[in-house]
Scaffold this active site. Structure first.
Site, PDB file in Angstrom:
ATOM      1  N   CYS A   1      17.931  94.068 123.455  1.00  0.00           N
ATOM      2  CA  CYS A   1      17.654  93.327 122.526  1.00  0.00           C
ATOM      3  C   CYS A   1      18.546  92.259 122.157  1.00  0.00           C
ATOM      4  CB  CYS A   1      17.731  94.411 121.398  1.00  0.00           C
ATOM      5  SG  CYS A   1      16.929  94.064 119.779  1.00  0.00           S
TER       6      CYS A   1
ATOM      7  N   HIS B   1      14.755  99.458 123.394  1.00  0.00           N
ATOM      8  CA  HIS B   1      16.106 100.085 123.562  1.00  0.00           C
ATOM      9  C   HIS B   1      16.136 101.272 124.352  1.00  0.00           C
ATOM     10  CE1 HIS B   1      18.407  97.831 120.339  1.00  0.00           C
ATOM     11  NE2 HIS B   1      17.082  97.508 119.890  1.00  0.00           N
TER      12      HIS B   1
ATOM     13  N   GLU C   1      18.732 103.036 125.489  1.00  0.00           N
ATOM     14  CA  GLU C   1      19.961 103.861 124.971  1.00  0.00           C
ATOM     15  C   GLU C   1      19.377 104.700 123.743  1.00  0.00           C
ATOM     16  OE1 GLU C   1      20.160 100.285 122.238  1.00  0.00           O
ATOM     17  OE2 GLU C   1      19.393 100.898 124.245  1.00  0.00           O
TER      18      GLU C   1
END
Length: 228
Positions: free
Chosen positions: A86, A195, A197
């Site tokens: 991002c 994302h 994560e």
């Protein structure tokens, strides 16, 4: 394996990245403040999402001049894995580690929701744990994720298999050629808007992002065994 999570003023996904490495991957990880200048003790570098320096001028434009970025560039040149997610992707673009630029989303709105991604290239240190053309679910959270590049750059990315992820089904932001993630020529710098994560446990709605971090670890262990 030791991971560094770079923290800029305005980073807000650094904790998510730390959790993914420490609690889900089970490896060593440290926060590294942007004023530091040495990353030699780390095996992989992670640039998290957020709004570095408030996204003033352009997303990532000021972060690119932080002290730590010279060390990030050096780590990339040494062949260490560098992942920008991002805002981290935007910083990699601004630093010249990856080609192209980001524009506002087509709808001019911030979007935060799960999206489907196609694994376009599973022959990288970041994606070897996926099947070729596998469709995975990973969330996005951005207002400026509309990837843009000139036609010559797009041709080079396509011909050299440097497009790693594409949006599948619906393109949420207008990104050129549905691009969600690209890699550098050497294959050790990956920038992506979604994302991973935030998709490392089924409790979060998806664990599809965990394979990306497992792929990095697998590649490092293979190299470590060969050189030890």
């Amino acid at each position: 394996m030791r991971f560094a999570v770079i923290v800029f003023p305005g980073s807000n996904c650094d904790i998510d990245m730390y959790h993914a490495i420490k609690d889900e991957l089970g490896e060593e990880v440290e926060y590294v403040w942007h004023t530091e200048s040495d990353l030699s003790r780390f095996d992989a570098i992670l640039l998290p999402g957020g709004f570095s320096y408030g996204d003033y001028l352009r997303c990532g434009a000021i972060a690119r001049f932080s002290n730590i970025m010279e060390a990030v560039i050096q780590a990339a040149e040494e062949g260490k894995p560098v992942l920008g997610v991002c805002n981290g992707f935007q910083v990699l673009l601004e630093s010249g580690l990856l080609p192209g630029a980001m524009k506002r989303n087509n709808n001019l709105k911030f979007m935060c929701r799960p999206v489907d991604l196609e694994v376009v290239n599973n022959n990288t240190m970041f994606t070897s744990g996926y099947e070729q053309s596998e469709v995975i679910s990973v969330p996005i959270a951005h207002g400026e994720g509309n990837y843009e590049c000139d036609d010559a750059t797009l041709k080079e990315l396509e011909e050299n298999n440097r497009i790693v992820f594409r949006y599948h089904g619906t393109n949420p932001n207008g990104s050129k050629a549905d691009i969600a993630g690209i890699i550098n020529e050497k294959g050790n710098v990956l920038g992506m808007m979604p994302h991973p994560e935030r998709a490392v446990d089924e409790l979060l709605g998806s664990a599809d992002g965990l394979k990306l971090f497992q792929s990095i670890l697998k590649k490092w262990r293979e190299a470590h065994v060969v050189t030890s």
